[in-house]
Design a protein around this motif. Structure first.
Motif, PDB file in Angstrom:
ATOM      1  N   VAL A  13       0.859  -1.187   0.000  1.00 38.19           N
ATOM      2  CA  VAL A  13       0.000   0.000   0.000  1.00 38.19           C
ATOM      3  C   VAL A  13       0.894   1.235   0.000  1.00 38.19           C
ATOM      4  N   ALA A  14       0.412   2.262  -0.675  1.00 33.96           N
ATOM      5  CA  ALA A  14       1.170   3.506  -0.736  1.00 33.96           C
ATOM      6  C   ALA A  14       0.839   4.373   0.463  1.00 33.96           C
ATOM      7  N   GLY A  15       1.799   5.095   0.941  1.00 34.93           N
ATOM      8  CA  GLY A  15       1.590   6.037   2.048  1.00 34.93           C
ATOM      9  C   GLY A  15       1.424   7.438   1.503  1.00 34.93           C
ATOM     10  N   THR A  38       5.956   7.316   5.591  1.00 35.28           N
ATOM     11  CA  THR A  38       5.832   6.023   4.911  1.00 35.28           C
ATOM     12  C   THR A  38       5.585   6.255   3.430  1.00 35.28           C
ATOM     13  N   THR A  78       4.788  -6.766   8.586  1.00 38.74           N
ATOM     14  CA  THR A  78       4.772  -5.562   7.757  1.00 38.74           C
ATOM     15  C   THR A  78       6.165  -4.934   7.755  1.00 38.74           C
ATOM     16  N   THR A 131       8.368  -1.518   6.085  1.00 40.03           N
ATOM     17  CA  THR A 131       8.065  -0.167   5.616  1.00 40.03           C
ATOM     18  C   THR A 131       9.192   0.383   4.758  1.00 40.03           C
ATOM     19  N   ASN A 155       3.987   0.479   2.456  1.00 38.19           N
ATOM     20  CA  ASN A 155       4.024  -0.620   3.418  1.00 38.19           C
ATOM     21  C   ASN A 155       3.805  -1.916   2.659  1.00 38.19           C
TER      22      ASN A 155
HETATM   23  C1  LIG Z   1       2.591   1.325   7.626  1.00 39.24           C
HETATM   24  O1  LIG Z   1       2.945   0.447   8.691  1.00 39.24           O
HETATM   25  C2  LIG Z   1       3.244   1.100   9.891  1.00 39.24           C
HETATM   26  C3  LIG Z   1       3.755   0.071  10.878  1.00 39.24           C
HETATM   27  O2  LIG Z   1       2.953  -1.068  10.893  1.00 39.24           O
HETATM   28  C4  LIG Z   1       1.996   1.825  10.376  1.00 39.24           C
HETATM   29  O3  LIG Z   1       2.304   2.513  11.567  1.00 39.24           O
HETATM   30  C5  LIG Z   1       1.559   2.812   9.317  1.00 39.24           C
HETATM   31  O4  LIG Z   1       0.353   3.418   9.693  1.00 39.24           O
HETATM   32  C6  LIG Z   1       1.352   2.125   7.990  1.00 39.24           C
HETATM   33  N1  LIG Z   1       1.111   3.127   6.970  1.00 39.24           N
HETATM   34  C7  LIG Z   1       0.323   2.881   5.931  1.00 39.24           C
HETATM   35  C8  LIG Z   1       0.203   3.998   4.954  1.00 39.24           C
HETATM   36  O5  LIG Z   1      -0.253   1.833   5.778  1.00 39.24           O
END
Ligand SMILES: *[C@@H]1O[C@H](CO)[C@@H](O)[C@H](O)[C@H]1NC(C)=O
Ligand SMILES: *[C@@H]1O[C@H](CO)[C@@H](O)[C@H](O)[C@H]1NC(C)=O
Ligand SMILES: *[C@@H]1O[C@H](CO)[C@@H](O)[C@H](O)[C@H]1NC(C)=O
Ligand SMILES: *[C@@H]1O[C@H](CO)[C@@H](O)[C@H](O)[C@H]1NC(C)=O
Ligand SMILES: *[C@@H]1O[C@H](CO)[C@@H](O)[C@H](O)[C@H]1NC(C)=O
Length: 894
Positions: free
Chosen positions: A685-687, A779, A836, A838, A782
Motif C-alpha cells: 500500500v502507498a503512504g 511512509t 509488515t 516499511t 508498506n
Molecule cells: C505502515 O505500517 C506502519 C507500521 O505497521 C503503520 O504505523 C503505518 O500506519 C502504515 N502506513 C500505511 C500507509 O499503511
C-alpha cells in the motif's frame, strides 16, 4: 622536547607514589591507544596529501542548539542553570578531569556550587567495562545476527539498567562506525553488520533501551574509523584520512548516525582519524554542518580518548567535550581545554556564544535524561578491584578511600544475553539434516575454543589473547566476564557420550567410530589497535580472513577421519571457508559469532534442537579476498598522512558483489533453519504522495540560549579561589589572578582558520528535525507478507526487504539495498504470521549532492521491493507502480 621531559618526570613521579599501581598495569588498560599518543605533540599537517576531489570545507559557526521541540524543556532548564555559572564553571563542564582522575574512564568537571555533579563516562558497548557483578552481553555483531528488533531493544534496556546502577551517566556505545567496510578492520564486531540499515536499527534500539533507563547513550565513532592501524595522530604522522564523497557518506556511513540522532541520542563521539584530511575532532564541516546543522543534533559531541589535537580550533569546529581532558601528552596536567579554554574565552579567541553552547548542550542532555533527579554516583573503580584505593590514581599525591562497593547489577539479564546468543546462531549449511543432534550420538569435540580460557576467562586484560572460547574481540569494547558458560560444559550436560580433544592440532590419538559426529571449534579474532595479539595490531593484518590457530587444517583433519563434521565458528567477522566447505563430511557449519558470557547453553539449545537456528549473516562470506574491491584492503604505512580513499563508493559487501556479479559463498542475510518457511499473500500500500524532494522543513524555533548575554565575562570569573588545595596534575578550569587578568587584557587577534565566521548560516536543505528533515521518515509504502512455517519443526523466520530503484533514472544505485526487516514469533509447523515492512521516503531517495538533500530520482518510476530470507534468496517482489506483488520470483541477484 620540553614536553617529553615533562612526561618522563611525570612517569617517575607516578610510579613510587602509586606503588600498588604499576605502570605496566596501567598502560595496557588505557581506554585508547596511548602507546602512540604518549608521544604526541601538536604537529598535525592536515590535508596535504588528500587526493583531488576530496576537501574539508570550513563551516562556521556552530549552530546553537535547543530549537528542537523534543528538547525545549531541557534547554530551558539548562539555560537557567548555565546563566548562573561563572566562566570557570562553564569550562569545567566541557573538560574531563584527566586520565585516571576519577573512578570512570572519563569524568567531567563539576559545578558543586550549583549542584551539577561530575559525570561518569564508561565503556563499553557490550557491558560495563572494568568492573564486576555485571553481565557480558553478546557483541554488536552477534546482536545484528539475530535480526530481532525486540531483542536489540531488550539488550539496550538491560545494559542501561546496569550502567545506571553502577552510577554511569554516559554509556560509550553503541558503535556503528566502523561498518565493516573493511572485512579485516579490527572493530567491525562492536557494531551490528556491514549494512547501514542493520547498523541503524541496532543503534536505534540500543539507544532507546539505554536512554529509557536515564543513561545518556553515545553513538560512535564519527566517522570513517574503518581500520585500526594509523588511526591516531602522532608527532611523526597524522592519523589516516578517510576520503569519502558526499553521497557515499550520506547513503552508507552517516545513515546509522542519522537514525541515532533521530532517536534522540544524547552524545556522539568523534573518531581519531581525519575525513578529507581534517581530523574528525576539528572538522568543522563534519561537526558544524553535517552533525549539528543537517542532522539537527541537540546533544554534545566528545572527542575519542586523546583524539583532540587542538584547543581553540576544536572548539570553533564544534567539539563540545574533551575526553579524558588531557592534552596530547596525558598525565602531565596540560589540557587542551579546562584552564586553557577559560583563557581562550577571556582573551576572546573562543566566542562566549560557542562556550555557552558547549556547556548548555552537556547540561541539557543531563536534564533530558532526567539525571537531575536522583541519579546514583559511581560505585566502582575502573582502576582497581580492591575495596579501597586511590581516588585519583593519575595524580601524584592522591587521597585514598573506598572506591569499589561491588554492587551487583546483573538481575536476570543473563536471560536476555542468552536469548540473543541463541537467536544469533547462524546455520550456514546442514547436509542430510545432521543437525540437530539427538544427545545419544557419540560426540568428538575438537578445538581449544570449545572450552573457556584455562587461565581464567579474564586472564588476558581487555581480552588481549585468543585463548579458549572467543566471546568478544579485544580492546576498549570489552567487559570482564562474571563467568563464562562455555560450549563444552553445555555439550556435556546434553550428550551422554562426549570425548573432548581441546587443542587446535588434530590429535593422533583421536578415535573414530562409525556414527561419531565431530564438532570442530575454530575462531577468528580482532580488536583495538593499542593491543597487538599474535601479530595483529587490532586489524586482522597478519591473520587475514582465515581462521586462527590453523583452524582450516583442524577442520580438514577432522573431515578426513569422521564422516559427519559440524564446524562451529566464533568470529569477529567474515572468514574464508573455501578450504573445507565442500568436503563431503563437513555437513554442518554454524556461526556463533561472539556470544559473550552465554556461549554454552545458547549454542547447545540450537545444536540439540530445543530451538531452530534463526540467525542470519550480518555480512557476506566471499569465496576469496580478491572478491572484495582493492580499496577496502588495509591501508599500509605511508610517509605523511596515510590516505584511505573510499573509491568503491556505495559498493561494499553485497552491494559490491552484486554489482560485479560475483557469487559469494554465502550471501548477506543468509541463515538456515531446521524448518522451512514460505512467503505468501503479499500486499503493498502507498503512504504519503511523493514529491521529488521532501517538503521544506518549518523554520527553526528560537532556542532558550537566545536569552544569553554573550559578552566576555570579567577576569574574576576565572580566579582560582584562595586557599583551594589542588591535586597535583588534576585538571582545573581556574586561572591564577595574573593569568586571568592578562588574558582579559589581550588585544592581539587569534589567527582564525580560513572561512571562519560568527554569522549564523542558513539551515541545510536536508535538515529540519533530529536526524534530518522529518518528512524523510514518512511512509512511502508498506508491504505486508504472510510467512508460513511449511516445515515440521517450530522456528522463527526473518523477513528482509530490499529496494531496487527504477532503471534509467540517471543516478546509479546498487542493485538491491536492505531497507527494513522483521522477525516472526516462534511459529509451530503450519502456523502463519503477517509481518509488515516499511519503505520510507528516505528509503526510496538518493542523496543529491547539488541540492544537498534527499531526492527521489524518478517519482513515478517503478520501485521494486524484494522480500525474502536473504539478499541472495528473494522470491516476492512488490511494485510501486502496479501496487501489486508477485510470488515465486527468481532472485534479482545470485
Ligand atoms: C505502515 O505500517 C506502519 C507500521 O505497521 C503503520 O504505523 C503505518 O500506519 C502504515 N502506513 C500505511 C500507509 O499503511
Ligand atoms: C569530502 O569531500 C567531498 C568532495 O569535496 C565533499 O563533497 C564532502 O562533503 C567532504 N566531506 C567532508 C566531511 O568534509
Ligand atoms: C571543577 O570540577 C572539579 C571536580 O569535580 C571541582 O573540584 C571544582 O571545584 C570544579 N570547579 C569549579 C569552578 O566549580
Ligand atoms: C552505588 O549503587 C547504589 C545502588 O545502585 C546506589 O544507591 C549508590 O548511590 C551508588 N553509589 C555509591 C557511592 O554507593
Ligand atoms: C588565548 O588563549 C588561548 C588558549 O590558551 C591561546 O591558544 C590563544 O593563542 C590566546 N589568544 C591570544 C590572542 O592571545
Amino acid at each position: 622536547m620540553a614536553r617529553l621531559s615533562a612526561l618522563v618526570l611525570a612517569l617517575c613521579l607516578l610510579v613510587p607514589q602509586n606503588a600498588a599501581f604499576k605502570l605496566s598495569d596501567i598502560l595496557p588498560s588505557l581506554p585508547s591507544d596511548l602507546r602512540l599518543t604518549w608521544w604526541l605533540a601538536n604537529g598535525h599537517s592536515d590535508g596535504s596529501k588528500v587526493p583531488e576531489g576530496y576537501s574539508a570545507e570550513p563551516w562556521y559557526p556552530t549552530p546553537v542548539a535547543g530549537w528542537d521541540d523534543a528538547w525545549t524543556e531541557s534547554y530551558e532548564k539548562a539555560a537557567k542553570l548555565v546563566k548562573q555559572m561563572t566562566l570557570a564553571e562553564k569550562t569545567n563542564v566541557s573538560t574531563g578531569t584527566g586520565q585516571f582522575m576519577g573512578r570512570c574512564v572519563g569524568n567531567t568537571g563539576s559545578v558543586p556550587r550549583l549542584g551539577l555533579p561530575s559525570l561518569c563516562l564508561q565503556d563499553g558497548a557490550l557491558g560495563v567495562r572494568f568492573t564486576d557483578h555485571i553481565t557480558v552481553f553478546p557483541a554488536g555483531i552477534t546482536t545484528g545476527a539475530t535480526w530481532n528488533k525486540e531483542l536489540m531493544h531488550a539488550r539496550g534496556v538491560a545494559m542501561g539498567k546496569e550502567f545506571r546502577r553502577k552510577g554511569v551517566n554516559i554509556h560509550l556505545g553503541p558503535s556503528v562506525g566502523p561498518m565493516c567496510r573493511k572485512p579485516k578492520g579490527g572493530r567491525c564486531w562492536e557494531g551490528f553488520g556491514a549494512d547501514p540499515v542493520l547498523q541503524g536499527v541496532g543503534a536505534v534500539e540500543s539507544i532507546k533501551g539505554i536512554q529509557e533507563q536515564g543513561v545518556i547513550a553515545t553513538i560512535k565513532h564519527l566517522i570513517g574509523n574503518e581500520q585500526e592501524m594509523y588511526r591516531q595522530y602522532n608527532p611523526f604522522q597524522p592519523g589516516y584520512s578517510a576520503n569519502i564523497d558526499d553521497r557515499t557518506l550520506h547513503e552508507l556511513y552517516l545513515w546509522p548516525f542519522a537514525e541515532g540522532v533521530r532517536a534522540g541520542v544524547g552524545a556522539v563521539m568523534a573518531a581519531y582519524n581525519a575525513v578529507n584530511g581534517s581530523a574528525c575532532t576539528q572538522n568543522s564541516y563534519l561537526i558544524n554542518r553535517i552533525l549539528k546543522d543537517e542532522l539537527g543534533f541537540q546533544g554534545f559531541i566528545m572527542s575519542d580518548w586523546l583524539a583532540q589535537i587542538s584547543g581553540v580550533a576544536a572548539a570553533l569546529a564544534g567539539l563540545d567535550m574533551s575526553m579524558p581532558g588531557d592534552g596530547s601528552i596525558p598525565l602531565i596536567g596540560e589540557p587542551w581545554w579546562a584552564s586553557h579554554l577559560t583563557e581562550a574565552a577571556l582573551n576572546g579567541s573562543v566566542p562566549m556564544e560557542r562556550l555557552n553552547d558547549m556547556t548548555t548542550r552537556v547540561v541539557a542532555a543531563w536534564y533530558q535524561l532526567g539525571q537531575d533527579r536522583g541519579f546514583p554516583e559511581p560505585n566502582f573503580s575502573s582502576w582497581t578491584k580492591d575495596k579501597k584505593g586511590l581516588l585519583y590514581p593519575g595524580a601524584v599525591f592522591s587521597p585514598s578511600g573506598t572506591v569499589n562497593e561491588f554492587v551487583n547489577v546483573q538481575e536476570d539479564h543473563a536471560n536476555v544475553a542468552r536469548d540473543i546468543a541463541t537467536e544469533a546462531v547462524t546455520l550456514l549449511k546442514n547436509e542430510d539434516n545432521l543437525l540437530p543432534l539427538d544427545g545419544k550420538t557419540p560426540l568428538k569435540v575438537f578445538g581449544s575454543g570449545a572450552q573457556k580460557n584455562p587461565g581464567g576467562a579474564n586472564s588476558c586484560p581487555d581480552r588481549r589473547c585468543n585463548k579458549g572460547t572467543l566471546g568478544m574481540g579485544w580492546g576498549s569494547g570489552t567487559a570482564d566476564y562474571p563467568y563464562m558458560d562455555d560450549p563444552i560444559t553445555a555439550i556435556r550436560a546434553r550428550a551422554s557420550d562426549v570425548t573432548a580433544y581441546l587443542a587446535d592440532i588434530f590429535p593422533l590419538t583421536a578415535v573414530a567410530d562409525a556414527g561419531d559426529v565431530a564438532l570442530v571449534f575454530i575462531s577468528a579474532d580482532s580488536g583495538e589497535n593499542y593491543i597487538t595479539v599474535e601479530g595483529n595490531a587490532g586489524d586482522r593484518n597478519v591473520a587475514g580472513l582465515h581462521a586462527w590457530h590453523g583452524g582450516d587444517a583442524l577442520v580438514k583433519a577432522a573431515a578426513d577421519r569422521y564422516k559427519n563434521v559440524v564446524v562451529v565458528v566464533h568470529t569477529v567477522g567474515p572468514i574464508l571457508v573455501e578450504e573445507w566447505i565442500d568436503l563431503p563430511s563437513v555437513k554442518s557449519v554454524v556461526f556463533a559469532h561472539l556470544p559473550g558470557q552465554e556461549a554454552g547453553q545458547s549454542l547447545a539449545k540450537v545444536l540439540f534442537g530445543d530451538e531452530s537456528p534463526s540467525g542470519h549473516l550480518p555480512y557476506s562470506i566471499p569465496k576469496s579476498e580478491d572478491d572484495y574491491p582493492k580499496s577496502v584492503d588495509l591501508v599500509g604505512f605511508e610517509l605523511g598522512q596515510p590516505q584511505d580513499t573510499y573509491s568503491e563508493g556505495l559498493y561494499i559487501d553485497y552491494r559490491y558483489l552484486n554489482h560485479k556479479g560475483i557469487a559469494p559463498r554465502y550471501p548477506f542475510g543468509h541463515g538456515l533453519s531446521y524448518t522451512k518457511f514460505s512467503l505468501g499473500e503479499a500486499t503493498i500500500v502507498a503512504g504519503v504522495s511523493l514529491s521529488s524532494a521532501p517538503p521544506d522543513a518549518a523554520p527553526r524555533k528560537a532556542t532558550a540560549q537566545s536569552s544569553y548575554d554573550n559578552s566576555r565575562p570579567p577576569a574574576s570569573e576565572a580566579y582560582e579561589p584562595a586557599g583551594f588545595v589542588k591535586i597535583w596534575r588534576y585538571l582545573y578550569s581556574w586561572l591564577s589572578r595574573s593569568e586571568a587578568d592578562s588574558a582579559r587584557a589581550a588585544t592581539s587577534r587569534y589567527p582564525y582558520p580560513e572561512g571562519y565566521s560568527t554569522v549564523a548560516k542558513a539551515a541545510a536543505p536536508g535538515g529540519g528535525g533530529q536526524g534530518g528533515n522529518a518528512a524523510l521518515w514518512d511512509t512511502a509504502f508498506n508491504i505486508t507478507v504472510t510467512v508460513t512455517n511449511s516445515g515440521s519443526r517450530a522456528g522463527k523466520a526473518v523477513v528482509q526487504a530490499y529496494v531496487q530503484f527504477p532503471a534509467n533514472t540517471g543516478v546509479e544505485t546498487p542493485m538491491i539495498q536492505l531497507r527494513d526487516f522483521a522477525k516472526t514469533a516462534t511459529l509451530g509447523a503450519g502456523e502463519s504470521e503477517k509481518v509488515t515492512v516499511t519503505m520510507t521516503r528516505k528509503d526510496v531517495s538518493v542523496w543529491d549532492t547539488r541540492q544537498q538533500t534527499w531526492v527521489i530520482p524518478n517519482v513515478g518510476g517503478e520501485y521494486k521491493v524484494w522480500i525474502g530470507e536473504s539478499s541472495g534468496s528473494l522470491s516476492v517482489v512488490c511494485s510501486s507502480t502496479s501496487l501489486s506483488c508477485s510470488l515465486g520470483q527468481k532472485s534479482p541477484v545470485a
